[in-house]
Scaffold this active site. Sequence first.
Site, PDB file in Angstrom:
ATOM      1  N   HIS A 174       0.287   5.908  -0.580  1.00 51.91           N
ATOM      2  CA  HIS A 174       0.455   5.903  -2.092  1.00 51.91           C
ATOM      3  C   HIS A 174       0.892   4.679  -2.398  1.00 51.91           C
ATOM      4  O   HIS A 174       1.806   4.219  -2.185  1.00 51.91           O
ATOM      5  CB  HIS A 174       1.514   7.189  -2.285  1.00 51.91           C
ATOM      6  CG  HIS A 174       1.181   7.191  -3.833  1.00 51.91           C
ATOM      7  ND1 HIS A 174       0.526   8.164  -4.504  1.00 51.91           N
ATOM      8  CD2 HIS A 174       1.905   6.795  -4.922  1.00 51.91           C
ATOM      9  CE1 HIS A 174       0.189   8.003  -5.985  1.00 51.91           C
ATOM     10  NE2 HIS A 174       1.379   7.455  -6.234  1.00 51.91           N
ATOM     11  N   ALA A 175       0.162   4.119  -3.312  1.00 48.52           N
ATOM     12  CA  ALA A 175       0.455   2.708  -3.585  1.00 48.52           C
ATOM     13  C   ALA A 175       1.993   2.509  -4.285  1.00 48.52           C
ATOM     14  O   ALA A 175       2.343   3.348  -5.026  1.00 48.52           O
ATOM     15  CB  ALA A 175      -0.578   2.569  -5.052  1.00 48.52           C
ATOM     16  N   HIS A 232      -1.846  -2.379 -12.046  1.00 47.60           N
ATOM     17  CA  HIS A 232      -0.794  -1.305 -12.112  1.00 47.60           C
ATOM     18  C   HIS A 232       0.352  -2.056 -11.321  1.00 47.60           C
ATOM     19  O   HIS A 232       1.452  -2.146 -11.508  1.00 47.60           O
ATOM     20  CB  HIS A 232      -1.039  -0.190 -11.886  1.00 47.60           C
ATOM     21  CG  HIS A 232       0.118   0.629 -12.154  1.00 47.60           C
ATOM     22  ND1 HIS A 232       0.753   1.418 -13.100  1.00 47.60           N
ATOM     23  CD2 HIS A 232       1.081   0.922 -11.067  1.00 47.60           C
ATOM     24  CE1 HIS A 232       1.935   2.104 -12.881  1.00 47.60           C
ATOM     25  NE2 HIS A 232       2.028   2.007 -11.922  1.00 47.60           N
ATOM     26  N   GLU A 233       0.104  -2.329 -10.027  1.00 51.05           N
ATOM     27  CA  GLU A 233       1.176  -2.385  -8.922  1.00 51.05           C
ATOM     28  C   GLU A 233       1.516  -3.988  -9.135  1.00 51.05           C
ATOM     29  O   GLU A 233       2.798  -4.188  -9.059  1.00 51.05           O
ATOM     30  CB  GLU A 233       0.717  -2.193  -7.525  1.00 51.05           C
ATOM     31  CG  GLU A 233       0.360  -0.826  -7.187  1.00 51.05           C
ATOM     32  CD  GLU A 233       1.701   0.235  -7.550  1.00 51.05           C
ATOM     33  OE1 GLU A 233       1.277   1.102  -7.955  1.00 51.05           O
ATOM     34  OE2 GLU A 233       2.685  -0.159  -7.280  1.00 51.05           O
ATOM     35  N   HIS A 269       4.403  -4.349 -11.651  1.00 53.79           N
ATOM     36  CA  HIS A 269       5.805  -3.840 -11.109  1.00 53.79           C
ATOM     37  C   HIS A 269       6.423  -5.182 -10.596  1.00 53.79           C
ATOM     38  O   HIS A 269       7.322  -5.590 -10.719  1.00 53.79           O
ATOM     39  CB  HIS A 269       5.783  -2.835 -10.149  1.00 53.79           C
ATOM     40  CG  HIS A 269       5.498  -1.595 -10.423  1.00 53.79           C
ATOM     41  ND1 HIS A 269       6.427  -0.940 -11.445  1.00 53.79           N
ATOM     42  CD2 HIS A 269       4.616  -0.515 -10.037  1.00 53.79           C
ATOM     43  CE1 HIS A 269       6.045   0.459 -11.797  1.00 53.79           C
ATOM     44  NE2 HIS A 269       4.782   0.683 -10.969  1.00 53.79           N
ATOM     45  N   GLU A 317       6.446   1.225 -15.480  1.00 56.03           N
ATOM     46  CA  GLU A 317       5.018   1.878 -15.309  1.00 56.03           C
ATOM     47  C   GLU A 317       4.070   1.055 -16.258  1.00 56.03           C
ATOM     48  O   GLU A 317       2.675   1.446 -16.035  1.00 56.03           O
ATOM     49  CB  GLU A 317       5.184   3.440 -15.229  1.00 56.03           C
ATOM     50  CG  GLU A 317       6.054   4.013 -14.011  1.00 56.03           C
ATOM     51  CD  GLU A 317       5.651   3.283 -12.907  1.00 56.03           C
ATOM     52  OE1 GLU A 317       6.463   3.301 -11.899  1.00 56.03           O
ATOM     53  OE2 GLU A 317       4.437   3.036 -12.444  1.00 56.03           O
ATOM     54  N   HIS A 336       4.705  12.574  -5.663  1.00 53.72           N
ATOM     55  CA  HIS A 336       5.863  12.108  -6.469  1.00 53.72           C
ATOM     56  C   HIS A 336       6.904  13.434  -6.189  1.00 53.72           C
ATOM     57  O   HIS A 336       8.211  13.319  -6.105  1.00 53.72           O
ATOM     58  CB  HIS A 336       5.756  11.920  -7.835  1.00 53.72           C
ATOM     59  CG  HIS A 336       5.000  10.634  -8.216  1.00 53.72           C
ATOM     60  ND1 HIS A 336       3.456  10.782  -7.796  1.00 53.72           N
ATOM     61  CD2 HIS A 336       5.146   9.344  -8.444  1.00 53.72           C
ATOM     62  CE1 HIS A 336       2.866   9.477  -7.826  1.00 53.72           C
ATOM     63  NE2 HIS A 336       3.908   8.721  -8.327  1.00 53.72           N
ATOM     64  N   TYR A 371       5.795   8.107 -16.291  1.00 55.51           N
ATOM     65  CA  TYR A 371       4.293   7.759 -16.454  1.00 55.51           C
ATOM     66  C   TYR A 371       3.942   8.367 -18.025  1.00 55.51           C
ATOM     67  O   TYR A 371       3.370   7.688 -18.671  1.00 55.51           O
ATOM     68  CB  TYR A 371       3.522   8.561 -15.534  1.00 55.51           C
ATOM     69  CG  TYR A 371       3.887   7.697 -13.979  1.00 55.51           C
ATOM     70  CD1 TYR A 371       4.626   8.598 -12.957  1.00 55.51           C
ATOM     71  CD2 TYR A 371       3.485   6.659 -13.549  1.00 55.51           C
ATOM     72  CE1 TYR A 371       5.006   8.025 -11.848  1.00 55.51           C
ATOM     73  CE2 TYR A 371       3.581   6.204 -12.220  1.00 55.51           C
ATOM     74  CZ  TYR A 371       4.539   6.829 -11.582  1.00 55.51           C
ATOM     75  OH  TYR A 371       4.917   6.341 -10.347  1.00 55.51           O
TER      76      TYR A 371
HETATM   77  C1  LIG Z   1       0.138   3.472  -8.764  1.00 61.68           C
HETATM   78  C2  LIG Z   1       1.202   4.404  -8.826  1.00 61.68           C
HETATM   79  C3  LIG Z   1       2.473   4.077  -8.120  1.00 61.68           C
HETATM   80 SE1  LIG Z   1       3.950   3.746  -9.151  1.00 61.68          SE
HETATM   81  C4  LIG Z   1       1.428   5.896  -9.207  1.00 61.68           C
HETATM   82  O1  LIG Z   1       1.821   6.864  -8.604  1.00 61.68           O
HETATM   83  N1  LIG Z   1       0.765   6.395 -10.635  1.00 61.68           N
HETATM   84  C5  LIG Z   1       0.194   5.448 -11.517  1.00 61.68           C
HETATM   85  C6  LIG Z   1      -0.466   6.291 -12.350  1.00 61.68           C
HETATM   86  C7  LIG Z   1       0.328   7.618 -12.101  1.00 61.68           C
HETATM   87  C8  LIG Z   1       0.830   7.466 -11.063  1.00 61.68           C
HETATM   88  C9  LIG Z   1       0.196   8.656 -10.221  1.00 61.68           C
HETATM   89  O2  LIG Z   1      -0.700   8.076  -9.173  1.00 61.68           O
HETATM   90  O3  LIG Z   1       0.357   9.881  -9.973  1.00 61.68           O
HETATM   91 ZN   LIG Z   2       3.837   2.484 -10.988  1.00 60.93          ZN
END
Ligand SMILES: C=C(C[SeH])C(=O)N1CCC[C@H]1C(=O)O
Ligand SMILES: [Zn+2]
Length: 598
Positions: free
Chosen positions: A321-322, A351-352, A355, A379, A481, A491
């Site tokens: 997961h990024a 997005h990354e 950060h 975010e 998460h 988010y």
């Molecule tokens: C890209 C990330 C790492 Se902070 C992320 O978890 N995001 C970005 C969008 C919403 C959330 C998800 O994937 O659930």
């Molecule tokens: Zn993020």
Amino acid sequence: ERAAEEAAGRDYMRNLDEIMSKAKNKKVIASWDYESNITKYNEDRLLQISLELAEEEKEHWKETMSYLWHEYEDQDLKRMFQKYTKLGTSALPEDLNERLINAINNMQSTYAKATICSYSDRTKCDLHVEPEVTDIFATSNDPEELKYTWLEWHKAAGAASKGNFTEYVAMDNEAAKLNGYDSVAEWWLSYYEADDSEDQFAALWAQVKPLYQQIHAYVRRHLRLKYGEDVVPARGPIPAHLLGNIWAQTWNQVEKFTKPYPDKPEIDVTNALRAQNYTALKFFKTAEEFFTSLNLSPMPDLFWERSIIEKPTDGRDMVCHASAWDFYDGEDFRIRQCTTITSEFFKTTHHEMGHIQYYLQYKDQPVVYREGANPGFHEAVGDVIALSVSTPKHLRVMGLLEDGTDDIETNINQLYKMGLEKIVFLPFAYLLDLFRYGVFRGTTSPDEYNCHYWQLREALQGVEPPAPRSEDDFDPAAKYHISADVEYMRYYISYIIQFQFQRSLCQIAGEYVPGDETKLLSNCDIYKNTEAGNALGKMLQLGSSKPWQDAMEALTGQRNMDASGLLEYFAPLHDWLKAENERTGEFVGWEPSTVPFC
Ligand SMILES: C=C(C[SeH])C(=O)N1CCC[C@H]1C(=O)O
Ligand SMILES: [Zn+2]
């Protein structure tokens, strides 16, 4: 006397900051090593270093509490002391902290290692959520394959973690109480520094719900046309497995067969990215160039040396997961993501990198202030940049979109594509932590976890499971998460405030003029505008040294979060959807699901 006491406090704070910088650096290195290569050795090493840090933080906490910081004149010094009085999970006795760390590591490991078998080849059983399951949801049109894949993933990554999740909740709540919070819910809400945050979140949802219901009704109609009435009921929730994403959190993948004006040119750039031989590295270099065009910071050398931007091929277990990492030494900043060449990952890269840019902008703050003004700010940074990158205007500058006409239909198609990402996501993000607030507060007990989760999914998102669910399932943990103890309201907040930020930046750049059809917020591209970049940088440099309302005001002049930016951006789409749903007689909203899940 008091001045001398305050001077002593200032010296103490400076010294503590130096010590905490080294301690956090050591902990983050151990976390990075574990998540990048999940082995028993790395897991034991992370546990050991975490417990050592907790004991060290307890010692500092006792000394911190011995200072009369409540009476200090210097508000900034008081704010630093205030932050250090919150020990977090380190407040736990060592044995409970060990149970908490193990519960979370077990969930992380289960999620990272989870694999399922292919629908079409049951002997091929090495499919992970990234990239295989993600790709199936992006490309398959077979409802049976989607249902099978959905059920297998939720079994492998969700149900498997129910025991560890229950343990995590108990331990984390214990830590919350030791920090003076009634539960983890209040602890997480404290990140937003207001006594009415929950009401604020609910008010934001009231603002955007009508727009969500319109796009939900429109998409449901097109799914019904594609899959038939008995798969997609006319007035019911939408089955979760048909929305192009394993969590149904964004619906971009249904755009190609649901878009308002199908005969208009393709606006998804995945094919162009592949045709132009984009690589993961080129994604990162392109994103970096946008930031430097704004006079913001380039990525440091260590970033390029130590980041992991593609899934390693040595078969190791790792968290794909990024994520973006601050190593708290002012030099070492990294991203880890298992990039594939898609327009979605092109956005995720921005997005990354948002950060990392935030880390770079506040790297000279005391360690205690090296965080977002509130978690939603962190975010939002990269997404704001991606709003400019996503405009047809910018994509043409990049040669990723052929020249087309900027007529109304094309603009509605573009807004619809953005809506499938930004509007659709709001109820999902909101409900994920509404669910966990109930779990932490005990209004949701372990024997009704799954029932309450699906009640929220039905009530707010108008989505239902593809098959009956029971308490033998634990679908929430199938979302990263939840398995990784990452708060999610950040988010939901981000997807609201990023439009407030974009509106202000676009006004500074002269790219947006209220009421001027030729300067729409949704067609604004701040690329190369250093005035906008400087304004953004100034807000980011604050870190959490000031309450987020001050940071928000610095950039937007507003001291509150509100959805006016988002609603303004999508206004033409909202009008179009209302007219279209009226024209087709589509029922707006949904009746209760007929799928048993409680
Ligand atoms: C890209 C990330 C790492 Se902070 C992320 O978890 N995001 C970005 C969008 C919403 C959330 C998800 O994937 O659930
Ligand atoms: Zn993020």
